[in-house]
Motif scaffolding. Structure first.
Motif, PDB file in Angstrom:
ATOM      1  N   ARG A 181       0.822  -1.208   0.000  1.00 15.83           N
ATOM      2  CA  ARG A 181       0.000   0.000   0.000  1.00 15.83           C
ATOM      3  C   ARG A 181       0.859   1.262   0.000  1.00 15.83           C
ATOM      4  O   ARG A 181       0.531   2.250  -0.669  1.00 15.83           O
ATOM      5  CB  ARG A 181      -0.957  -0.023   1.199  1.00 15.83           C
ATOM      6  CG  ARG A 181      -2.084  -1.020   1.006  1.00 15.83           C
ATOM      7  CD  ARG A 181      -3.126  -0.959   2.107  1.00 15.83           C
ATOM      8  NE  ARG A 181      -2.814  -1.816   3.226  1.00 15.83           N
ATOM      9  CZ  ARG A 181      -3.688  -2.180   4.159  1.00 15.83           C
ATOM     10  NH1 ARG A 181      -4.943  -1.747   4.095  1.00 15.83           N
ATOM     11  NH2 ARG A 181      -3.357  -2.977   5.150  1.00 15.83           N
ATOM     12  N   GLU A 182       1.953   1.227   0.717  1.00 10.37           N
ATOM     13  CA  GLU A 182       2.848   2.393   0.721  1.00 10.37           C
ATOM     14  C   GLU A 182       3.452   2.610  -0.663  1.00 10.37           C
ATOM     15  O   GLU A 182       3.557   3.751  -1.135  1.00 10.37           O
ATOM     16  CB  GLU A 182       3.944   2.200   1.768  1.00 10.37           C
ATOM     17  CG  GLU A 182       3.455   2.264   3.201  1.00 10.37           C
ATOM     18  CD  GLU A 182       2.802   3.600   3.528  1.00 10.37           C
ATOM     19  OE1 GLU A 182       3.296   4.646   3.044  1.00 10.37           O
ATOM     20  OE2 GLU A 182       1.794   3.601   4.257  1.00 10.37           O
ATOM     21  N   GLU A 193       2.927   5.948  -3.121  1.00 11.28           N
ATOM     22  CA  GLU A 193       4.072   6.679  -3.680  1.00 11.28           C
ATOM     23  C   GLU A 193       3.982   6.748  -5.207  1.00 11.28           C
ATOM     24  O   GLU A 193       4.220   7.807  -5.810  1.00 11.28           O
ATOM     25  CB  GLU A 193       5.375   6.007  -3.258  1.00 11.28           C
ATOM     26  CG  GLU A 193       6.627   6.746  -3.708  1.00 11.28           C
ATOM     27  CD  GLU A 193       7.896   6.085  -3.223  1.00 11.28           C
ATOM     28  OE1 GLU A 193       8.990   6.507  -3.677  1.00 11.28           O
ATOM     29  OE2 GLU A 193       7.816   5.148  -2.414  1.00 11.28           O
ATOM     30  N   LEU A 194       3.619   5.630  -5.834  1.00 14.05           N
ATOM     31  CA  LEU A 194       3.505   5.605  -7.285  1.00 14.05           C
ATOM     32  C   LEU A 194       2.373   6.512  -7.773  1.00 14.05           C
ATOM     33  O   LEU A 194       2.516   7.227  -8.775  1.00 14.05           O
ATOM     34  CB  LEU A 194       3.260   4.174  -7.755  1.00 14.05           C
ATOM     35  CG  LEU A 194       3.150   3.949  -9.265  1.00 14.05           C
ATOM     36  CD1 LEU A 194       4.385   4.484  -9.991  1.00 14.05           C
ATOM     37  CD2 LEU A 194       2.936   2.470  -9.572  1.00 14.05           C
ATOM     38  N   TRP A 196      -5.583   7.679 -14.277  1.00 13.33           N
ATOM     39  CA  TRP A 196      -4.307   6.985 -14.477  1.00 13.33           C
ATOM     40  C   TRP A 196      -3.416   7.116 -13.245  1.00 13.33           C
ATOM     41  O   TRP A 196      -2.758   6.148 -12.835  1.00 13.33           O
ATOM     42  CB  TRP A 196      -3.593   7.563 -15.701  1.00 13.33           C
ATOM     43  CG  TRP A 196      -2.228   7.005 -15.940  1.00 13.33           C
ATOM     44  CD1 TRP A 196      -1.912   5.768 -16.385  1.00 13.33           C
ATOM     45  CD2 TRP A 196      -0.979   7.688 -15.731  1.00 13.33           C
ATOM     46  NE1 TRP A 196      -0.550   5.615 -16.480  1.00 13.33           N
ATOM     47  CE2 TRP A 196       0.051   6.780 -16.080  1.00 13.33           C
ATOM     48  CE3 TRP A 196      -0.637   8.970 -15.296  1.00 13.33           C
ATOM     49  CZ2 TRP A 196       1.396   7.116 -16.004  1.00 13.33           C
ATOM     50  CZ3 TRP A 196       0.705   9.308 -15.225  1.00 13.33           C
ATOM     51  CH2 TRP A 196       1.708   8.385 -15.567  1.00 13.33           C
ATOM     52  N   SER A 197      -3.414   8.269 -12.631  1.00 11.78           N
ATOM     53  CA  SER A 197      -2.561   8.488 -11.454  1.00 11.78           C
ATOM     54  C   SER A 197      -3.021   7.686 -10.245  1.00 11.78           C
ATOM     55  O   SER A 197      -2.211   7.249  -9.423  1.00 11.78           O
ATOM     56  CB  SER A 197      -2.521   9.981 -11.097  1.00 11.78           C
ATOM     57  OG  SER A 197      -3.774  10.415 -10.564  1.00 11.78           O
ATOM     58  N   ILE A 220      -6.670   2.014   1.484  1.00  5.83           N
ATOM     59  CA  ILE A 220      -5.252   2.268   1.238  1.00  5.83           C
ATOM     60  C   ILE A 220      -4.527   2.564   2.547  1.00  5.83           C
ATOM     61  O   ILE A 220      -3.308   2.504   2.623  1.00  5.83           O
ATOM     62  CB  ILE A 220      -5.077   3.446   0.246  1.00  5.83           C
ATOM     63  CG1 ILE A 220      -3.679   3.451  -0.372  1.00  5.83           C
ATOM     64  CG2 ILE A 220      -5.398   4.760   0.924  1.00  5.83           C
ATOM     65  CD1 ILE A 220      -3.377   2.259  -1.235  1.00  5.83           C
ATOM     66  N   GLU A 221      -5.291   2.841   3.610  1.00  9.99           N
ATOM     67  CA  GLU A 221      -4.709   3.132   4.923  1.00  9.99           C
ATOM     68  C   GLU A 221      -4.847   1.896   5.811  1.00  9.99           C
ATOM     69  O   GLU A 221      -5.951   1.440   6.092  1.00  9.99           O
ATOM     70  CB  GLU A 221      -5.407   4.325   5.580  1.00  9.99           C
ATOM     71  CG  GLU A 221      -5.335   5.618   4.777  1.00  9.99           C
ATOM     72  CD  GLU A 221      -3.909   6.119   4.626  1.00  9.99           C
ATOM     73  OE1 GLU A 221      -3.048   5.756   5.457  1.00  9.99           O
ATOM     74  OE2 GLU A 221      -3.653   6.881   3.671  1.00  9.99           O
ATOM     75  N   ALA A 222      -3.724   1.354   6.264  1.00 11.62           N
ATOM     76  CA  ALA A 222      -3.735   0.148   7.091  1.00 11.62           C
ATOM     77  C   ALA A 222      -4.472   0.355   8.412  1.00 11.62           C
ATOM     78  O   ALA A 222      -5.053  -0.584   8.962  1.00 11.62           O
ATOM     79  CB  ALA A 222      -2.300  -0.316   7.352  1.00 11.62           C
ATOM     80  N   GLY A 223      -4.480   1.575   8.914  1.00 12.83           N
ATOM     81  CA  GLY A 223      -5.139   1.863  10.187  1.00 12.83           C
ATOM     82  C   GLY A 223      -6.655   1.716  10.134  1.00 12.83           C
ATOM     83  O   GLY A 223      -7.301   1.680  11.193  1.00 12.83           O
ATOM     84  N   GLU A 224      -7.234   1.642   8.941  1.00 16.74           N
ATOM     85  CA  GLU A 224      -8.682   1.515   8.811  1.00 16.74           C
ATOM     86  C   GLU A 224      -9.142   0.061   8.677  1.00 16.74           C
ATOM     87  O   GLU A 224     -10.344  -0.193   8.583  1.00 16.74           O
ATOM     88  CB  GLU A 224      -9.162   2.310   7.588  1.00 16.74           C
ATOM     89  CG  GLU A 224      -8.906   3.807   7.678  1.00 16.74           C
ATOM     90  CD  GLU A 224      -9.388   4.532   6.431  1.00 16.74           C
ATOM     91  OE1 GLU A 224      -9.950   3.860   5.532  1.00 16.74           O
ATOM     92  OE2 GLU A 224      -9.200   5.758   6.353  1.00 16.74           O
TER      93      GLU A 224
END
Length: 409
Positions: A26-27, A31-32, A76-77, A282-286
């Protein structure tokens, strides 16, 4: 009855270890995505400004190019983030399904329940469709299948053409142990209106003629309409407790316009609802909160499947006792009725058994005692000669004043 999995137990097991491994995935995806967004802004904005100043194209056309260019660049981003979220969602939902003995697919094709719902016009018109989040397997000894559907219709023309979502929600099927003798539909009040108001007396749908049936419980008169080609069966299938459970499911999802169909040996449920089972983030804390929410959403629907199905022996005992209290009265004078034929009697008993859950309770209820219960004499009917009123026939006991289909008049 399905036991809802414990979020803590899931996080402490293989799922928790797998989610830890997904942290760096996920990190990397974040970043990508950020790098791609920077490139879109770095090259996209100057290019559009150059075309805006120097291009002889019409203003409307330039606005359209700018809008679609920005949407494509942003999509795309964000693609790496979307892939990471979908991967996490697949892992979490598969773990939940495995914990309750079911199967899960993130992407799926429509099943027979969707085909049946479309055939009986339980779904709006659409030009394109997509399906996801399929859960299927065996719940309490019966087949269960659920998936989400999104239906869209093309509207407008030319440059004003656009897509409108006509349905977003859940389509669920539950297979009963006994086939229904008729076809029964439960729809929201006013779905089939007459020209001058009120529910239609009869409708023709999927080649079948269904007549309006009054609700057994007047509390739900303004909420639902029933149409069936077997009114007697319909009144036992659409039991007040059944309607209460449907309303509870509808409100728990913030859904609306729930519709059900009893046909053959299946119960089909169509419910408009927001996008469900989105456990991926995308956030592991969730992760924990999303797992808890998904378990609650899925558990509510499987509970409905459990409570709406039937136990044949329990249902038969309850319905036989309610509908035929004088069958054991050997002193009663023999009378030729529809039940005099052994073949018809067997068919009637099978019909009553299929109504077990709605008349008798939840799957897994203990079987009734095999000790024969002494029959009680049928209550004496008031005699017209003595000034009393003759008893009403069974259908008339449930009919509104004025007949079927008179709601609204």
């Amino acid at each position: 009855m399905i036991e809802k999995p414990c979020p803590n137990a899931l996080m402490a097991g293989p799922l928790g270890d797998w989610l830890k491994d997904q942290a760096h995935v996920r990190e990397d995806a974040k970043e990508l995505s950020d790098n791609r967004l920077f490139k879109v802004c770095l090259f996209g904005i100057p290019t559009f400004a150059f075309l805006w100043i120097l291009s002889p194209l019409p203003f409307d056309f330039m606005v359209m190019i700018g809008f679609f260019g920005a949407a494509a660049g942003y999509g795309w981003s964000q693609a790496p983030k979307s892939r990471a979220k979908k991967q996490v969602k697949h892992g979490i939902n598969s773990a939940i399904a495995e914990a309750v003995g079911l199967h899960y697919e993130p992407d799926c094709a429509p099943g027979s329940a969707f085909t049946m719902a479309k055939h009986y016009k339980m779904l709006p018109k659409f030009d394109r469709s997509s399906f996801e989040d399929k859960w299927w397997g065996n719940v309490g000894g019966v087949d269960f299948c659920l998936h989400e559907a999104k239906l869209e219709e093309r509207r407008g023309s030319g440059k004003h053409q656009h897509w409108v979502t006509t349905f977003q929600g859940v389509i669920m099927s539950i297979t009963f142990r006994r086939r229904f003798q008729g076809t029964t539909m439960l729809v929201r009040d006013g779905t089939h209106k007459r020209l001058f108001g009120g529910a239609k007396d009869k409708i023709k749908i999927a080649g079948e003629h269904l007549q309006y049936c009054a609700m057994v419980d007047p509390r739900f008169e303004d909420a639902f309409d029933i149409y069936s080609n077997d009114p007697t069966e319909a009144r036992y299938l659409v039991h007040p407790e059944y309607v209460e459970r449907l309303i509870a499911v509808e409100s728990s999802f913030g859904g609306q316009d729930i519709r059900t169909l009893f046909q053959g040996g299946e119960l089909i449920i169509v419910l408009k609802a927001p996008n469900l089972f989105e456990s991926g983030s995308i956030e592991a804390g969730e992760d924990r909160s999303r797992i808890e929410r998904t378990i609650k959403q899925f558990g509510t629907l499987t509970d409905l499947a459990n409570t709406l199905n039937e136990d044949y022996r329990t249902g038969e005992a309850h319905v036989m006792a309610a509908m035929m209290p004088s069958f054991g009265n050997k002193t009663a004078e023999p009378k030729k009725t529809a039940f005099s034929d052994p073949t018809q009697t067997a068919a009637a008993v099978a019909t009553m058994g299929a109504m077990g859950a709605l008349a008798g309770g939840v799957i897994g209820a203990p079987p009734p005692s095999t000790t024969p219960t002494p029959a009680t004499p049928a209550p004496a009917s008031p005699s017209p000669k003595a000034g009393g009123q003759p008893p009403l026939p069974p259908a008339a006991q449930f009919r509104r004043p004025g007949g079927f289909g008179r709601k609204g008049l």
